[in-house]
Write an enzyme that holds these catalytic residues in place. Structure first.
Site, short mmCIF file in Angstrom:
data_model
loop_
_atom_site.label_atom_id
_atom_site.label_comp_id
_atom_site.label_asym_id
_atom_site.label_seq_id
_atom_site.Cartn_x
_atom_site.Cartn_y
_atom_site.Cartn_z
N GLY A 193 0.66 -0.73 -0.16
CA GLY A 193 0.17 0.10 0.05
C GLY A 193 1.04 1.13 0.40
N ASP A 196 -8.91 -6.56 -6.09
CA ASP A 196 -10.05 -6.43 -6.07
C ASP A 196 -10.38 -6.39 -4.22
OD1 ASP A 196 -12.20 -8.07 -4.95
OD2 ASP A 196 -11.21 -10.19 -5.02
N ARG A 197 -10.56 -5.24 -4.46
CA ARG A 197 -10.69 -4.31 -3.65
C ARG A 197 -11.49 -3.44 -2.76
NH1 ARG A 197 -5.82 0.44 -5.35
NH2 ARG A 197 -6.01 1.24 -2.52
N GLY A 242 10.34 8.83 -14.36
CA GLY A 242 11.75 7.79 -14.67
C GLY A 242 12.31 8.13 -14.83
N ASP A 256 6.98 5.26 -3.86
CA ASP A 256 6.90 4.92 -3.05
C ASP A 256 8.09 5.20 -1.91
OD1 ASP A 256 4.04 4.19 -3.00
OD2 ASP A 256 4.18 2.39 -2.73
#
Lengths: 317, 317, 317, 317, 317, 317
Positions: free
Chosen positions: A34, A106-107, A230, A260
């Site tokens: 996350g 699938d949250r 990037g 992150d």
């Protein structure tokens, strides 16, 4: 008490092993992931005191999500526990180009998506130096959007600084809704981080990264804005000017979590009062993160400094 | 602030996978293990606030030992970090009888074995309700023995209760040295736990478990003494009498850690002020622990209560 | 120069992992296996000098078969290498009853099945104390039958003793052909080993193991005969009488190789001049062998003696 | 055209490997599972022509669910494909007692739960000899309940026979709701299968299995009723009387799917016009199923007959 | 009797699997490794008769170290066995740059570090054509340094040639100590191999590889000197001149062992009396070694020749 | 009824895992592979109705070969089942250059090699739109060559189109025998696919791919001819001209199956009546195939179109 507090969802990341397919792999590698917990975990690894606010189901999967944050040293005492709802999951398959990375979320209906501001004990934020959240959180539900707003409000009210990583997710909301949802949060943030492509797609900020950084800072009246590009590195615009840092060359094992890691590097600099150092920490951490399977790089502060000093690990036998 | 604080070494446990041999296994399963950290981890899983004192090398292996404690919820802020020494290791091979369990220690010179009392910030003990240590710690080195004595002293001085699990290790010291080393620690402990075989071998206490429990309590002037007897269950002797609890029938995946799980169960009872309940928790936790690979049972308080209520998990499809 | 020389085929053993099926397992565990090489390997582990005669293809699979013998300490300098033919393979699936063990041989046309007596450098046999072969070798081909006969002839001519393990394989030949093929080899062997079921099926020797052992010894004019009877232990008949040894209780991980381990134990006794000790070694080794995945038990002489002394490994933590 | 058509949900089964915990396992074994597809798969393995009706998401996970049915030989042309919704998932952890089997369903909102009767091309049922469904399907949603009713209606209208396995799932509905939901479907079924515990809990049918079988048949006016009683075997009541079959002794690797294997055995008998043979097939298949990891036993018709003949696989080397 | 005899330590190499971290990998891949045994193993694979002198603990880990040498065909009869001390271990983590290769040695107090010259049966050296050792051995302990000196002395006295690979290890000794320890051994060696970086750091030999090779040969009064320069190939200086060989392009799976493979190639040439051929064999073997996980390339003489002939393996389907 | 029917052998592919060697890998990854079944599988994945004719042993390995075709959606009802013979196997080891891909066939005596034309129920071909076979099939045995000829004859007689992929295998026959065996089959084929190297080696067709394509079409009087040239893309010659398509840049995980994926792409185009589109599909599928472990790419029609549209998967978090 804490250097950084973050708010966000963590999911089970179920990945087909390298070279395999989701349709046929005999097992899925299980990790947790996350955006905001990744930032808290990386900063904890670097020696900062971090806490993470989320909402989890009190079953083995929810406990796993908390345990994996604690492993890195993140404080989990502010987690809201529930016995209903489910743990968010995403399925991942990746391979070299042209296959690339594919994520199946699938949250929907996750415990976190039901998190109301009133459920959180906000004390954890009040004592913090920085509060960090990404654009994923408000995208998840109206409740999450309200909680994110409250998170920022509580931080400011207590004198903490605020950083926001735009992290636009096309699968969660449209660019229009993202803009509408994010602008109030971004307004007057102390630090805004945005990927070049997101800046263009969500905010219509196009052009060279250094220009985008400057304009983003102005548009959001932010203390500082950073644009990541990037392989082209990253640009920071703050009150003193605009600065560019080139990317650190890196092989790629798993690109997920790179952004992150960069954000954690920026916050490291911010906590040390040196955003330009943060830019360097960020590109180093982003490079290191993509050499590990999983979202978080298992590195120490010393490892990052060694990479920056060009004294990275070498073969010894 | 903490319910229980423990002091002890944690090692890397490198095990040949089930059915394999150390001489030929292509990989070793890596877990971490140590009697006192196992107790702290299990109690943390049950919802108690626990901390663990140890000394670790600040490298990936040492950080792993700390991270694996945090995963379960153990506070690791009292750990003493060093940049010299090594992490203790043990190699493990197990199979059905007549093969059984074989452990090869490689722990000499570990960082923990150099832990001096003066290195520890004893504040963590001063606020605790219970302090727990096993007979392994004083066996490791003179420094460890002195630190264990200081640990007990600090606990008592601050009003904490003290529990000691005898845990005799033939590979570390002789029965004579163990007796000499342990008796001063055991004297006046609030709770002493000893395996039936250790009671006989180290202290010459022979006979039925209930008699041994009673005599151990008298000999050590302990608040309570518990004798564990494997398939024969366990006996508690305290001021109110002697009590026996039968073992919970259990299949065996990995017997290591069973005794530590029992000790955690006793402490649960002790923290609730009900040692007889602790005896029941202990036999349930011991049974559950041996159904998991690794030292610690990945269970919750609710899981233990369900086993005790005979309402353990059932197939649902 | 060698204590024992054996002659036989080794195959790749490709097994579905525990619980899996050959039809669906994502990978097959690879080990190597063959009755005679198992015996040589086990004896080498016990400290005896052993050599193994076989014929292998000079490619990675053939080299693997040789390497896995060397690992245990078996001398492989007498192997006949070829660049034609193939390596024998068998596919294995096993599970608890009623599933049991199922083996699918794919060994036709193996390099070993083409081994002519003239290809072997028989010097290796001439210096040996014992020569050992099983009933599998003559079953494989006419060439192998002739080579086995020559092996026994060379051994006898040089004064070596000869042991034969009947090892009847229904998938390779009928009982009638087995009897005709084996009787000439068994005649006057110094030691004959036969399973109770094989004695009945191939030689019509029915009855209690002790009677079968005595009658087998007479029928083959052997120095000694041993009948193995699984959970009922084993019986030895020699010039001094008939002796029975009970089986050592053992959990079962993988029953394959149990008989070869027993034969190695008998030869250990024989080399020490004490067949009755061999009977004890045999039942201990058979028990230990079935606690390891794969054909050969990764044990030392000391491990076997500890099991016989009832001092097998015990948990130490 | 088909011997048996079934209707039901299939889920991804994500299991902690043997001995591991969901909270910590580094990977989850991936298999697919669902009561009705298990029955279709087992019957296809036995040589029958079977088809399976379900609704799946057209992504790698949904395609996997279909592919795993086809692997066994099940026809998947009647599957309804969608681009919305999700694939049902369940997380599984199992260990020896007292740990046992624990299942965490995450199936709410699955594609199957939205299956409307109008989406199905019912031709596949019209040509079938038998139609089979379990009590799980109507428990999933109102849409599923209606589709299950239509399934039975279509089958009857076309002259197919109908079998129903009660399969009560406490996590999906209460006993009261189950009773109300199932009784209309069970009425006049040609074959009803019910576990002893479910008969008592849902229908209040208590007593010896043979009595329960007889009373269930009467109550539901079914052609035949079978009561399964685990280690106590199974009882069949039909027009000719009541019959009992003892369980086949079996080791246990994974109990899930045992009931579906039994149902497949009953249908085998039914298709051959011999329900009493079906009872024997059922207990054999149930025993075999629990020796394989995963829901479906990877066996052939010949393997089942061998077990019944007591000629199961035996070690050959 | 032997073509080459080497002297050195072998360690357990415990590696985080590709992409994983030592801090979190669920298992470590186990291989064995040591510079001198790698050379002996590679030469054995190429068909030469090699033996290896070391000192090992007689337990499963020590036996594994010996067995892994035998697997490749190395004679292990000269190993000194002990029941005290420990097996050296190193922990390994590797990833793409900037992560690279990191090694954590845990070899202090190993059995080998206690090897006294008087424990070795020097006969094995006396019959050899070449004796090979690296600069790691004298770095381990005073005993090892003395044993290495004796090894070279015994070889020379018996007419064997001597080769030394400098193999400087910064973690074992300083450049100054290395120079002092190695110069006496290098004096008059028949073949000296040194990496470009080591030549500069230890001996102050800087410049182009060809110059360094020539000067190293002069400085050590060696028969021949070879300087390896990674991607820049290798240079040989002998009595006839200086020669350069370019590196063979190669993908990289695991760089460890590359240098030992090169040394084995040089010795192959030396044994054939053609050092320039050795240079070619060396660069080919070095390239091949880094395409295998683990230190030793599982290749045959024919595989190496095929690479040199540009006829390496090609896809056939 | 079918869009494409293919005829060919499938084998068990037993591969050392990435980085490992056949000589030492603890397990082999098991997949199934065969040129013609790969084509049928890929086309089934793309939504076409495909069937595959082969001959298999009715045991777990043979059933696995059929099941793995069904998984992708290939109809297996035309398979000829036997209880004799064996399943073909090949052993595979691959690594980066200079190691490359090495295949060890063990396919002699396979069930397929005994397939007589008279065993096949040719109805499956009669209803097909296209029949596809490769040059491997006639190379396997005289029976296979005759069956391949009959396959083409039946297809033509029923009005189906015929495509042949030359797929020359040096390990199966010489270039001369291949030419003699293939020319009759190629004569008047509707589509011939040949690799540039095979065109030269077998048919003496040298030069630029576009020239070779044109000349191949003329020489075989084929409807169309395609020459594949690896990184140089592929050329199509048909009645309307000659066309070139560049290769799609791709990382390489496993090159095996690339050619079969290309052939499937060509047939996709052919079935849509657009060979030039087929050329594009082919290069995209070839690129995607080499990013998956195993022969067949686990992709959908939509995935291929996305790659061609440059809209391949992108990281989303």
């Amino acid at each position: 008490m804490f250097d950084v507090v973050t708010l966000g969802e963590s999911m089970l990341r179920l990945a087909a092993p390298p070279g395999e397919a989701l349709e046929s792999a005999p097992h899925f590698d299980v990790r947790t992931a996350g955006a905001e917990v990744n930032v808290a975990a990386t900063l904890a690894r670097l020696g900062f005191r971090t806490a993470w606010i989320t909402k989890l189901v009190d079953d083995p999967l929810g406990r796993r999500l908390a345990a994996d944050a604690r492993r890195h040293g993140v404080d989990t005492s502010a987690i809201v526990w529930t016995t209903t709802g489910r743990s968010g999951v995403y399925f991942l398959e990746q391979g070299p180009l042209p296959r690339g990375v594919t994520v199946y979320y699938d949250r929907a209906g996750s415990a976190f998506s039901t998190l109301e501001a009133g459920e959180v004990t906000w004390d954890v934020v009040r004592g913090a130096r920085w509060a960090h959240v990404t654009g994923i959180t408000p995208a998840l539900s109206a409740a999450c959007a309200a909680t994110a707003a409250r998170f920022i409000h509580e931080a400011r009210a207590a004198g903490a600084k605020v950083s926001i990583d735009v992290n636009y997710r096309r699968k969660l909301w449209t660019a229009e809704r993202a803009r509408a949802g994010l602008e109030p949060l971004l307004a007057s943030a102390d630090l805004v981080i945005v990927a070049r492509d997101d800046a263009r797609e969500v905010f219509g900020l196009d052009g060279a990264p250094r220009d985008v950084a400057r304009r983003a800072r102005e548009q959001f009246k932010a203390g500082a804005a950073v644009v990541t590009a990037g392989a082209d590195g990253a640009c920071l615009a703050d009150a003193s000017g605009v600065y560019h840092e080139t990317a650190v060359p890196a092989g790629e094992i798993d690109p997920i979590g790179r952004g992150d890691a960069f954000a954690a590097g920026m916050l490291w600099g911010a906590l040390d009062g040196d955003l330009r150092a943060g830019l360097r920490y960020g590109v180093a951490l982003a490079a290191m993160a993509q050499t590990y399977l999983g979202d978080v790089a298992w590195v120490s502060r010393q490892d990052v400094l060694a990479v920056l000093a060009g004294r990275g690990p070498k073969p010894v036998r």
